[in-house]
Design an enzyme around this catalytic site. Structure first.
Site, PDB file in Angstrom:
ATOM      1  N   ILE A 142       0.846  -1.208   0.000  1.00 26.39           N
ATOM      2  CA  ILE A 142       0.000   0.000   0.000  1.00 26.39           C
ATOM      3  C   ILE A 142       0.876   1.251   0.000  1.00 26.39           C
ATOM      4  O   ILE A 142       0.415   2.330  -0.338  1.00 26.39           O
ATOM      5  CB  ILE A 142      -0.976   0.053   1.208  1.00 26.39           C
ATOM      6  CG1 ILE A 142      -0.236   0.195   2.542  1.00 26.39           C
ATOM      7  CG2 ILE A 142      -1.920  -1.120   1.223  1.00 26.39           C
ATOM      8  CD1 ILE A 142      -1.115   0.751   3.654  1.00 26.39           C
ATOM      9  N   ASP A 143       2.153   1.089   0.383  1.00 23.85           N
ATOM     10  CA  ASP A 143       3.029   2.270   0.488  1.00 23.85           C
ATOM     11  C   ASP A 143       3.468   2.802  -0.879  1.00 23.85           C
ATOM     12  O   ASP A 143       3.982   3.905  -0.973  1.00 23.85           O
ATOM     13  CB  ASP A 143       4.288   1.915   1.299  1.00 23.85           C
ATOM     14  CG  ASP A 143       3.978   1.698   2.767  1.00 23.85           C
ATOM     15  OD1 ASP A 143       2.826   1.939   3.158  1.00 23.85           O
ATOM     16  OD2 ASP A 143       4.883   1.296   3.517  1.00 23.85           O
ATOM     17  N   MET A 185       0.054   5.592   7.117  1.00 21.73           N
ATOM     18  CA  MET A 185       1.156   4.644   6.909  1.00 21.73           C
ATOM     19  C   MET A 185       2.164   5.189   5.897  1.00 21.73           C
ATOM     20  O   MET A 185       1.887   6.164   5.193  1.00 21.73           O
ATOM     21  CB  MET A 185       0.630   3.287   6.491  1.00 21.73           C
ATOM     22  CG  MET A 185       0.156   2.473   7.687  1.00 21.73           C
ATOM     23  SD  MET A 185      -0.263   0.802   7.234  1.00 21.73           S
ATOM     24  CE  MET A 185      -0.357   0.036   8.848  1.00 21.73           C
ATOM     25  N   ARG A 187       6.185   3.627   5.794  1.00 23.88           N
ATOM     26  CA  ARG A 187       7.352   3.369   6.639  1.00 23.88           C
ATOM     27  C   ARG A 187       8.598   4.068   6.118  1.00 23.88           C
ATOM     28  O   ARG A 187       9.356   4.658   6.863  1.00 23.88           O
ATOM     29  CB  ARG A 187       7.575   1.854   6.708  1.00 23.88           C
ATOM     30  CG  ARG A 187       8.554   1.420   7.756  1.00 23.88           C
ATOM     31  CD  ARG A 187       8.621  -0.080   7.842  1.00 23.88           C
ATOM     32  NE  ARG A 187       8.416  -0.723   6.541  1.00 23.88           N
ATOM     33  CZ  ARG A 187       7.885  -1.919   6.375  1.00 23.88           C
ATOM     34  NH1 ARG A 187       7.491  -2.615   7.410  1.00 23.88           N
ATOM     35  NH2 ARG A 187       7.750  -2.443   5.172  1.00 23.88           N
ATOM     36  N   GLU A 238       3.995   7.841   9.009  1.00 22.65           N
ATOM     37  CA  GLU A 238       4.549   7.156  10.191  1.00 22.65           C
ATOM     38  C   GLU A 238       6.078   7.086  10.167  1.00 22.65           C
ATOM     39  O   GLU A 238       6.718   6.944  11.202  1.00 22.65           O
ATOM     40  CB  GLU A 238       3.991   5.733  10.292  1.00 22.65           C
ATOM     41  CG  GLU A 238       4.401   4.875   9.100  1.00 22.65           C
ATOM     42  CD  GLU A 238       4.048   3.408   9.211  1.00 22.65           C
ATOM     43  OE1 GLU A 238       3.804   2.918  10.316  1.00 22.65           O
ATOM     44  OE2 GLU A 238       4.023   2.751   8.162  1.00 22.65           O
ATOM     45  N   ARG A 272      -5.449  17.464  18.641  1.00 22.56           N
ATOM     46  CA  ARG A 272      -5.947  16.083  18.706  1.00 22.56           C
ATOM     47  C   ARG A 272      -5.238  15.275  17.614  1.00 22.56           C
ATOM     48  O   ARG A 272      -4.933  15.803  16.538  1.00 22.56           O
ATOM     49  CB  ARG A 272      -7.454  16.021  18.471  1.00 22.56           C
ATOM     50  CG  ARG A 272      -8.264  16.675  19.572  1.00 22.56           C
ATOM     51  CD  ARG A 272      -8.191  15.874  20.885  1.00 22.56           C
ATOM     52  NE  ARG A 272      -9.074  16.427  21.888  1.00 22.56           N
ATOM     53  CZ  ARG A 272      -8.747  17.403  22.742  1.00 22.56           C
ATOM     54  NH1 ARG A 272      -7.538  17.941  22.692  1.00 22.56           N
ATOM     55  NH2 ARG A 272      -9.625  17.836  23.631  1.00 22.56           N
ATOM     56  N   HIS A 278      -3.907   0.341  10.637  1.00 25.33           N
ATOM     57  CA  HIS A 278      -4.202  -0.749   9.696  1.00 25.33           C
ATOM     58  C   HIS A 278      -5.541  -0.623   8.990  1.00 25.33           C
ATOM     59  O   HIS A 278      -5.831  -1.422   8.096  1.00 25.33           O
ATOM     60  CB  HIS A 278      -4.082  -2.086  10.424  1.00 25.33           C
ATOM     61  CG  HIS A 278      -2.662  -2.378  10.795  1.00 25.33           C
ATOM     62  ND1 HIS A 278      -2.041  -1.763  11.848  1.00 25.33           N
ATOM     63  CD2 HIS A 278      -1.728  -3.174  10.222  1.00 25.33           C
ATOM     64  CE1 HIS A 278      -0.792  -2.178  11.918  1.00 25.33           C
ATOM     65  NE2 HIS A 278      -0.572  -3.035  10.945  1.00 25.33           N
ATOM     66  N   GLN A 280      -6.012   1.420   6.915  1.00 20.90           N
ATOM     67  CA  GLN A 280      -5.573   1.703   5.535  1.00 20.90           C
ATOM     68  C   GLN A 280      -5.249   0.434   4.759  1.00 20.90           C
ATOM     69  O   GLN A 280      -5.145   0.448   3.539  1.00 20.90           O
ATOM     70  CB  GLN A 280      -4.325   2.600   5.550  1.00 20.90           C
ATOM     71  CG  GLN A 280      -4.587   3.957   6.156  1.00 20.90           C
ATOM     72  CD  GLN A 280      -3.308   4.600   6.666  1.00 20.90           C
ATOM     73  OE1 GLN A 280      -2.715   5.396   5.978  1.00 20.90           O
ATOM     74  NE2 GLN A 280      -2.884   4.239   7.873  1.00 20.90           N
ATOM     75  N   ARG A 281      -5.038  -0.664   5.466  1.00 18.05           N
ATOM     76  CA  ARG A 281      -4.718  -1.917   4.773  1.00 18.05           C
ATOM     77  C   ARG A 281      -5.974  -2.721   4.443  1.00 18.05           C
ATOM     78  O   ARG A 281      -5.897  -3.727   3.739  1.00 18.05           O
ATOM     79  CB  ARG A 281      -3.767  -2.742   5.643  1.00 18.05           C
ATOM     80  CG  ARG A 281      -2.378  -2.151   5.758  1.00 18.05           C
ATOM     81  CD  ARG A 281      -1.327  -3.063   5.175  1.00 18.05           C
ATOM     82  NE  ARG A 281      -1.224  -4.282   5.913  1.00 18.05           N
ATOM     83  CZ  ARG A 281      -0.263  -4.552   6.792  1.00 18.05           C
ATOM     84  NH1 ARG A 281       0.674  -3.667   7.045  1.00 18.05           N
ATOM     85  NH2 ARG A 281      -0.222  -5.696   7.410  1.00 18.05           N
TER      86      ARG A 281
HETATM   87  O1  F6P Z   1       4.633  -1.991   4.216  1.00 18.71           O
HETATM   88  C1  F6P Z   1       3.340  -1.547   4.341  1.00 18.71           C
HETATM   89  C2  F6P Z   1       3.024  -1.127   5.732  1.00 18.71           C
HETATM   90  O2  F6P Z   1       1.690  -0.784   5.605  1.00 18.71           O
HETATM   91  C3  F6P Z   1       3.856   0.006   6.330  1.00 18.71           C
HETATM   92  O3  F6P Z   1       3.437   1.278   5.977  1.00 18.71           O
HETATM   93  C4  F6P Z   1       3.716  -0.250   7.814  1.00 18.71           C
HETATM   94  O4  F6P Z   1       4.802   0.251   8.531  1.00 18.71           O
HETATM   95  C5  F6P Z   1       3.724  -1.722   7.856  1.00 18.71           C
HETATM   96  O5  F6P Z   1       3.110  -2.176   6.667  1.00 18.71           O
HETATM   97  C6  F6P Z   1       3.035  -2.305   9.076  1.00 18.71           C
HETATM   98  O6  F6P Z   1       2.995  -3.678   8.942  1.00 18.71           O
HETATM   99  P1  F6P Z   1       2.664  -4.744  10.071  1.00 18.71           P
HETATM  100  O7  F6P Z   1       1.895  -4.068  11.139  1.00 18.71           O
HETATM  101  O8  F6P Z   1       1.887  -5.794   9.374  1.00 18.71           O
HETATM  102  O9  F6P Z   1       3.962  -5.234  10.566  1.00 18.71           O
END
Ligand code: F6P
Length: 354
Positions: A142-143, A185, A187, A238, A272, A278, A280-281
């Protein structure tokens, strides 16, 4: 004529909306176009440690999964057959079980494998290919930070979710004259933050690629106050690189909270924070992601038929192509701080805290 009769498919790494659309496309085109059998391997390459858990996938098995988020095959972001970790007598032991995994796939009669995953999963796919497994890759995250493809499925859905959140935050921020931080999200790359920030009308966007200071962020908040705008919305990735004064607190939780607390201290305004995480996933993939995922799935099956092992499908100039996995991994596609999208955002007054 290809000598393929049976293919395996697995999904590895973090899930992304559109994985089921790829699985469906692979099963349909493998069966309808090539008359091959398809074996679903559960939980990434982990599934090949216990071959009895794999199962044939029929047209019936993939019926109705197109709009579903997640992956019907399950996934893991820890499974690496070259570095398989177990706890023995309370101690973590890492072993190379790749030979076992390759032998188990042969035992299942699998002639070639489609590995759907991000950078980490494609690295494993490459190593298995180098040991003789016939494998092709389908990129996913998704990134949207894989350099070999213009876009990955899942990104558009995550963007819709994040933009919707920023839209919703707008009305409450304005009503309460507050500063609202939305952590999304990303990373290593700021694509979701940048695009959701622009699409959602955020005032400040913080991304890993652009170093920022709390002072500059607060100066922008003060500027808005002077123009009679008593609310400010920040979209924060993040993976932002924290300025030194915030670094010590990194372990204290979500970076959105660190940024929010620091802004509250400096401005004495109500702040706030919403961490989308998640959410977003998940969710049903957008039409764009369903179509891209379907194109990738069909192209991966064609790649096997052509003998294009060790390659990964990708999107290039709106066309589906294939690249060597070896050339595709290890290089992330990050936001260009001098690029058009950042410049467009700056031109409409969006601040990056720099
Ligand atoms: O790589 C995609 C991603 O959505 C990152 O943005 C996020 O840091 C990571 O997955 C979190 O993954 P998990 O919680 O599954 O370890």
């Amino acid at each position: 004529m290809s000598d393929i009769r049976r293919i395996g498919i697995c999904t590895g790494g973090g899930d992304a909306p559109g994985l089921n659309a790829v699985i469906r496309a692979v099963v349909k085109s493998a069966i309808l176009k090539y008359r091959w059998q398809v074996i679903g391997i559960p939980d990434g390459f982990d599934g090949l440690i216990w071959p009895e858990k794999s199962r044939p996938l029929t047209l019936k098995d993939v019926s109705g999964i197109l709009p579903r988020g997640g992956t019907v095959l399950g996934t893991t972001n820890r499974g690496n057959p070259f570095h398989y970790c177990t706890i023995e007598n309370g101690v973590e032991i890492a072993r190379d079980i790749s030979d076992e995994v390759i032998a188990n796939s042969r035992q299942l009669g699998i002639d070639a494998v489609i590995s759907i995953g991000g950078d980490g999963s494609q690295k494993i796919a490459l190593e298995l290919f180098q040991k003789g497994m016939k494998i092709v890759g389908v990129p996913k995250t998704i990134d949207n930070d894989l350099s070999a493809t213009e876009v990955t499925f899942g990104f558009d859905t995550a963007l819709v979710t994040a933009t919707d959140a920023v839209d919703k935050i707008h009305t409450t921020a304005e009503s309460h004259h507050r500063i609202m931080v939305v952590e999304v999200m990303g990373r290593d790359a700021g694509w979701i933050a940048l695009e959701a920030g622009i699409a959602g009308g955020a005032h400040i966007i913080l991304i890993p690629e652009i170093p920022f200071t709390i002072e500059k962020v607060c100066t922008h908040v003060a500027l808005r106050e002077r123009y009679g705008k008593h609310f400010t919305i920040l979209v924060v990735a993040e993976g932002i690189r924290l300025p030194p004064e915030l670094k010590e607190n990194r372990r204290a939780g979500a970076v959105g909270n660190l940024v929010g607390n620091a802004i509250a201290t400096h401005t004495h305004k109500d702040v706030r924070v919403s961490v989308l995480g998640h959410i977003q996933r998940g969710g049903s993939p957008t039409p764009f992601d369903r179509i891209l995922a379907t194109r990738f799935g069909v192209a991966a099956v064609d790649l096997i038929a052509e003998g294009g092992f060790g390659k990964m499908v990708c999107l290039h100039n709106t066309k589906i192509e294939a690249v060597n996995i070896a050339d595709a991994i290890g290089q992330l596609k990050t936001v260009d701080p001098q690029g058009q999208l950042v410049n467009t955002a700056r031109a409409i007054g969006i601040c990056f805290g720099d």
